[in-house]
Design a protein around this motif. Structure first.
Motif, PDB file in Angstrom:
ATOM      1  N   ILE A   1       0.854  -1.184   0.000  1.00 52.04           N
ATOM      2  CA  ILE A   1       0.000   0.000   0.000  1.00 52.04           C
ATOM      3  C   ILE A   1       0.891   1.237   0.000  1.00 52.04           C
ATOM      4  O   ILE A   1       1.847   1.327   0.777  1.00 52.04           O
ATOM      5  N   TYR A   2       0.548   2.174  -0.890  1.00 52.26           N
ATOM      6  CA  TYR A   2       1.266   3.442  -0.975  1.00 52.26           C
ATOM      7  C   TYR A   2       0.444   4.555  -0.321  1.00 52.26           C
ATOM      8  O   TYR A   2      -0.776   4.437  -0.192  1.00 52.26           O
ATOM      9  N   PRO A   3       1.092   5.659   0.068  1.00 53.66           N
ATOM     10  CA  PRO A   3       0.339   6.808   0.577  1.00 53.66           C
ATOM     11  C   PRO A   3      -0.717   7.266  -0.434  1.00 53.66           C
ATOM     12  O   PRO A   3      -0.503   7.205  -1.644  1.00 53.66           O
ATOM     13  N   ARG A   4      -1.856   7.693   0.053  1.00 56.64           N
ATOM     14  CA  ARG A   4      -2.989   8.195  -0.745  1.00 56.64           C
ATOM     15  C   ARG A   4      -3.659   7.113  -1.579  1.00 56.64           C
ATOM     16  O   ARG A   4      -4.535   7.407  -2.379  1.00 56.64           O
ATOM     17  N   GLN A   5      -3.291   5.875  -1.394  1.00 53.57           N
ATOM     18  CA  GLN A   5      -3.849   4.794  -2.208  1.00 53.57           C
ATOM     19  C   GLN A   5      -4.912   4.033  -1.427  1.00 53.57           C
ATOM     20  O   GLN A   5      -4.826   3.888  -0.209  1.00 53.57           O
ATOM     21  N   THR A   6      -5.934   3.562  -2.159  1.00 57.09           N
ATOM     22  CA  THR A   6      -6.927   2.670  -1.558  1.00 57.09           C
ATOM     23  C   THR A   6      -6.738   1.274  -2.127  1.00 57.09           C
ATOM     24  O   THR A   6      -6.909   1.049  -3.329  1.00 57.09           O
ATOM     25  N   LEU A   7      -6.353   0.354  -1.267  1.00 55.67           N
ATOM     26  CA  LEU A   7      -6.234  -1.054  -1.631  1.00 55.67           C
ATOM     27  C   LEU A   7      -7.458  -1.779  -1.110  1.00 55.67           C
ATOM     28  O   LEU A   7      -7.713  -1.794   0.102  1.00 55.67           O
ATOM     29  N   ALA A   8      -8.243  -2.360  -2.002  1.00 55.87           N
ATOM     30  CA  ALA A   8      -9.406  -3.150  -1.600  1.00 55.87           C
ATOM     31  C   ALA A   8      -8.999  -4.613  -1.493  1.00 55.87           C
ATOM     32  O   ALA A   8      -8.419  -5.174  -2.431  1.00 55.87           O
ATOM     33  N   VAL A   9      -9.289  -5.212  -0.355  1.00 55.69           N
ATOM     34  CA  VAL A   9      -9.053  -6.640  -0.148  1.00 55.69           C
ATOM     35  C   VAL A   9     -10.414  -7.303  -0.172  1.00 55.69           C
ATOM     36  O   VAL A   9     -11.258  -7.053   0.690  1.00 55.69           O
ATOM     37  N   VAL A  10     -10.641  -8.137  -1.182  1.00 51.87           N
ATOM     38  CA  VAL A  10     -11.978  -8.674  -1.428  1.00 51.87           C
ATOM     39  C   VAL A  10     -11.944 -10.197  -1.396  1.00 51.87           C
ATOM     40  O   VAL A  10     -10.935 -10.827  -1.733  1.00 51.87           O
ATOM     41  N   GLY A  11     -13.051 -10.773  -0.997  1.00 56.53           N
ATOM     42  CA  GLY A  11     -13.171 -12.221  -0.934  1.00 56.53           C
ATOM     43  C   GLY A  11     -14.311 -12.588  -0.014  1.00 56.53           C
ATOM     44  O   GLY A  11     -14.820 -11.753   0.740  1.00 56.53           O
ATOM     45  N   GLU A  12     -14.713 -13.853  -0.054  1.00 54.58           N
ATOM     46  CA  GLU A  12     -15.846 -14.273   0.761  1.00 54.58           C
ATOM     47  C   GLU A  12     -15.457 -14.395   2.227  1.00 54.58           C
ATOM     48  O   GLU A  12     -14.264 -14.369   2.580  1.00 54.58           O
ATOM     49  N   SER A  13     -16.437 -14.524   3.086  1.00 51.96           N
ATOM     50  CA  SER A  13     -16.184 -14.631   4.523  1.00 51.96           C
ATOM     51  C   SER A  13     -15.283 -15.824   4.818  1.00 51.96           C
ATOM     52  O   SER A  13     -15.470 -16.910   4.263  1.00 51.96           O
ATOM     53  N   GLY A  14     -14.297 -15.604   5.686  1.00 51.27           N
ATOM     54  CA  GLY A  14     -13.397 -16.671   6.078  1.00 51.27           C
ATOM     55  C   GLY A  14     -12.166 -16.812   5.217  1.00 51.27           C
ATOM     56  O   GLY A  14     -11.356 -17.724   5.440  1.00 51.27           O
ATOM     57  N   CYS A  15     -11.967 -15.907   4.246  1.00 52.93           N
ATOM     58  CA  CYS A  15     -10.820 -16.051   3.341  1.00 52.93           C
ATOM     59  C   CYS A  15      -9.528 -15.489   3.921  1.00 52.93           C
ATOM     60  O   CYS A  15      -8.457 -15.680   3.338  1.00 52.93           O
ATOM     61  N   GLY A  16      -9.603 -14.767   5.031  1.00 52.26           N
ATOM     62  CA  GLY A  16      -8.392 -14.245   5.660  1.00 52.26           C
ATOM     63  C   GLY A  16      -8.214 -12.746   5.558  1.00 52.26           C
ATOM     64  O   GLY A  16      -7.175 -12.215   5.976  1.00 52.26           O
ATOM     65  N   LYS A  17      -9.217 -12.039   5.052  1.00 53.55           N
ATOM     66  CA  LYS A  17      -9.102 -10.582   4.893  1.00 53.55           C
ATOM     67  C   LYS A  17      -8.885  -9.895   6.241  1.00 53.55           C
ATOM     68  O   LYS A  17      -7.938  -9.125   6.412  1.00 53.55           O
ATOM     69  N   SER A  18      -9.788 -10.156   7.171  1.00 56.03           N
ATOM     70  CA  SER A  18      -9.727  -9.467   8.461  1.00 56.03           C
ATOM     71  C   SER A  18      -8.521  -9.907   9.280  1.00 56.03           C
ATOM     72  O   SER A  18      -7.908  -9.090   9.979  1.00 56.03           O
ATOM     73  N   VAL A  19      -8.161 -11.183   9.195  1.00 53.38           N
ATOM     74  CA  VAL A  19      -6.987 -11.659   9.940  1.00 53.38           C
ATOM     75  C   VAL A  19      -5.735 -10.938   9.453  1.00 53.38           C
ATOM     76  O   VAL A  19      -4.873 -10.549  10.250  1.00 53.38           O
ATOM     77  N   THR A  20      -5.631 -10.732   8.141  1.00 51.28           N
ATOM     78  CA  THR A  20      -4.482 -10.011   7.596  1.00 51.28           C
ATOM     79  C   THR A  20      -4.425  -8.592   8.153  1.00 51.28           C
ATOM     80  O   THR A  20      -3.376  -8.123   8.605  1.00 51.28           O
ATOM     81  N   ALA A  21      -5.558  -7.895   8.121  1.00 51.13           N
ATOM     82  CA  ALA A  21      -5.592  -6.516   8.617  1.00 51.13           C
ATOM     83  C   ALA A  21      -5.331  -6.461  10.118  1.00 51.13           C
ATOM     84  O   ALA A  21      -4.545  -5.629  10.605  1.00 51.13           O
ATOM     85  N   MET A  22      -5.968  -7.329  10.873  1.00 52.09           N
ATOM     86  CA  MET A  22      -5.818  -7.303  12.327  1.00 52.09           C
ATOM     87  C   MET A  22      -4.410  -7.689  12.762  1.00 52.09           C
ATOM     88  O   MET A  22      -3.924  -7.226  13.799  1.00 52.09           O
ATOM     89  N   SER A  23      -3.737  -8.509  11.950  1.00 53.43           N
ATOM     90  CA  SER A  23      -2.355  -8.868  12.269  1.00 53.43           C
ATOM     91  C   SER A  23      -1.440  -7.657  12.230  1.00 53.43           C
ATOM     92  O   SER A  23      -0.446  -7.582  12.961  1.00 53.43           O
ATOM     93  N   THR A  24      -1.782  -6.695  11.387  1.00 52.52           N
ATOM     94  CA  THR A  24      -0.980  -5.481  11.275  1.00 52.52           C
ATOM     95  C   THR A  24      -0.870  -4.762  12.609  1.00 52.52           C
ATOM     96  O   THR A  24       0.184  -4.201  12.946  1.00 52.52           O
ATOM     97  N   LEU A  25      -1.936  -4.787  13.393  1.00 50.81           N
ATOM     98  CA  LEU A  25      -1.964  -4.094  14.685  1.00 50.81           C
ATOM     99  C   LEU A  25      -1.912  -5.045  15.875  1.00 50.81           C
ATOM    100  O   LEU A  25      -2.213  -4.654  16.999  1.00 50.81           O
ATOM    101  N   HIS A  26      -1.551  -6.318  15.624  1.00 50.31           N
ATOM    102  CA  HIS A  26      -1.483  -7.329  16.685  1.00 50.31           C
ATOM    103  C   HIS A  26      -2.823  -7.479  17.396  1.00 50.31           C
ATOM    104  O   HIS A  26      -2.878  -7.674  18.614  1.00 50.31           O
ATOM    105  N   LEU A  27      -3.916  -7.396  16.643  1.00 52.16           N
ATOM    106  CA  LEU A  27      -5.238  -7.559  17.225  1.00 52.16           C
ATOM    107  C   LEU A  27      -5.723  -9.004  17.179  1.00 52.16           C
ATOM    108  O   LEU A  27      -6.798  -9.304  17.685  1.00 52.16           O
ATOM    109  N   VAL A  28      -4.933  -9.870  16.573  1.00 58.46           N
ATOM    110  CA  VAL A  28      -5.250 -11.298  16.592  1.00 58.46           C
ATOM    111  C   VAL A  28      -4.816 -11.848  17.950  1.00 58.46           C
ATOM    112  O   VAL A  28      -3.636 -11.734  18.316  1.00 58.46           O
ATOM    113  N   PRO A  29      -5.736 -12.411  18.738  1.00 55.09           N
ATOM    114  CA  PRO A  29      -5.356 -12.902  20.070  1.00 55.09           C
ATOM    115  C   PRO A  29      -4.324 -14.023  19.964  1.00 55.09           C
ATOM    116  O   PRO A  29      -4.473 -14.951  19.171  1.00 55.09           O
TER     117      PRO A  29
END
Length: 384
Positions: free
Chosen positions: A54-82
């Motif tokens: 991801i670059y500054p000023r850019q919108t990266l859309a992460v798309v896929g069905e439920s359970g594909c790993g989208k949210s886990v990837t994002a939450m891992s960025t902030l160590h929000l995965v327990p």
């Protein structure tokens, strides 16, 4: 009634706006793998070999069905995965901090707290479960401000009022004393956006930010995010399963399935020439008013058609899209990569596809997906 955000005369935050080199990646996820403990069997590999930039000023859309790993990837960025039950198995999450590039995977909890809500902020799909029902809206917005900025409570209150005003909440001084249940769903999401942006983040992680809202409010929230992105020069990772939202808001699209990236390209290339059968299935399952049909095409119908897996460039050399429900090809490469039989290759210039790691891919470059592209900077493109 649409409520347009105000145009604040003063800076929203006491913290100076970040100064970034727009040609340097802001965030790079390199070969990220995250798994979860499963008491009844082997560990569940939720994310395996994910790569994105991801670059500054850019919108990266992460798309896929439920359970594909989208949210886990994002939450891992902030160590929000327990952790446990979650675990970083391998990979890097490289972020441009004020002190230079840092690997967030290696950060301690005290280090990541300085990033979370400050340089990287996150909004979730259901604000009612994210907001604390026993604290006022003002207390919750001010908490993040006081944590990350050296200001007095009075200044923090002023910043909170400015934040609420900018996201279009009427009578912000009065509404600071209100509780979450006293706001509508759309207004609660505006509160979450105000809270996220109060500290001038470089990157906003938006996890299904409009799922719980009606269509009219969805459009208002997405338009608000676009306006705030333009005024703040921030990057957005937009997590969604709605392709209409992707088409209207994304610069670059990352399609995920079963914890892996199956396709990665700019939004025009992906919609005009999808290469992976799963992406084609997603696009074909969208109803079109111009087409008269008795029934919709399903994703399953597309991915179960063997001919769909023989359309990649170099298909004659045995290059096949990776798909977990197929038997691996007989000519798998003798040396598997970190993600085993899967590889993410640049099938065409600036267009990546997940494939089987066969001998057929030969010396195909597994270059990191890296697209320094923004529609707003492209004079040949314009969003309708």
């Amino acid at each position: 009634m649409s409520i347009a955000p105000a145009n604040p005369a003063a800076p929203l935050s006491a913290k100076p706006a970040p100064k970034l080199d727009e040609r340097t990646p802001l965030l790079q996820v390199k070969d990220l793998a995250v798994s979860f403990d499963n008491r009844s069997g082997p560990r569940i590999q939720a994310v395996d070999g994910v790569r994105m930039t991801i670059y500054p000023r850019q919108t990266l859309a992460v798309v896929g069905e439920s359970g594909c790993g989208k949210s886990v990837t994002a939450m891992s960025t902030l160590h929000l995965v327990p952790r446990p039950p979650g675990r970083f198995d391998r990979g890097q999450i490289l972020f441009q901090t004020d002190a230079g590039q840092a690997d967030l995977v290696t950060y301690s909890e005290s280090q990541i707290r300085k990033i979370r809500g400050n340089d990287i902020a996150m909004i979730f799909q259901e604000p009612m479960t994210s907001l604390n029902p026993v604290y006022t809206i003002g207390d919750q917005i001010m908490e993040a401000i006081l944590l990350h900025q050296r200001v007095t409570p009075d200044v923090a209150r002023q910043i909170a009022v400015q934040a609420m005003n900018e996201v279009g909440i009427p009578r912000p001084e009065e509404r600071l004393s209100a509780y979450p249940h006293q706001f509508s769903g759309g207004m609660r999401q505006r509160v979450m956006i105000a809270m996220a942006l109060a500290c001038q983040p470089k990157l906003l992680l938006a996890d299904e930010p409009t799922t719980a809202l009606d269509v009219t409010i969805q459009a208002q929230i997405l338009e608000l995010l676009r306006e705030l992105q333009a005024s703040r020069q921030m990057a957005i990772m937009l997590i969604t399963h709605a392709l209409g939202v992707v088409a209207e808001n994304a610069d670059v699209v990352c399609v995920m399935y079963a914890g892996r990236v199956v396709e990665y390209a700019n939004v025009f290339d992906l919609f005009d020439e999808p290469m992976h059968p799963y992406t084609r299935g997603l696009l074909r399952s969208i109803p079109h008013t111009r087409e008269k049909s008795d029934r919709l095409v399903t994703i399953r119908e597309v991915v179960e058609n063997e001919e769909q897996f023989r359309k990649l460039p170099d298909a004659d050399r045995g290059v096949r899209p990776w798909w977990p429900w197929h038997e691996p090809p007989a000519d798998l490469a003798p040396k598997p990569g970190p993600a085993g039989e899967y590889a993410l290759i640049e099938a065409k210039p600036n267009h990546w596809v997940g494939v089987w790691r066969t001998r057929g891919i030969g010396q195909a470059v597994e270059r990191m997906p890296d697209l320094d592209y923004r529609i707003s900077d492209d004079p040949t493109r314009a969003k309708s």
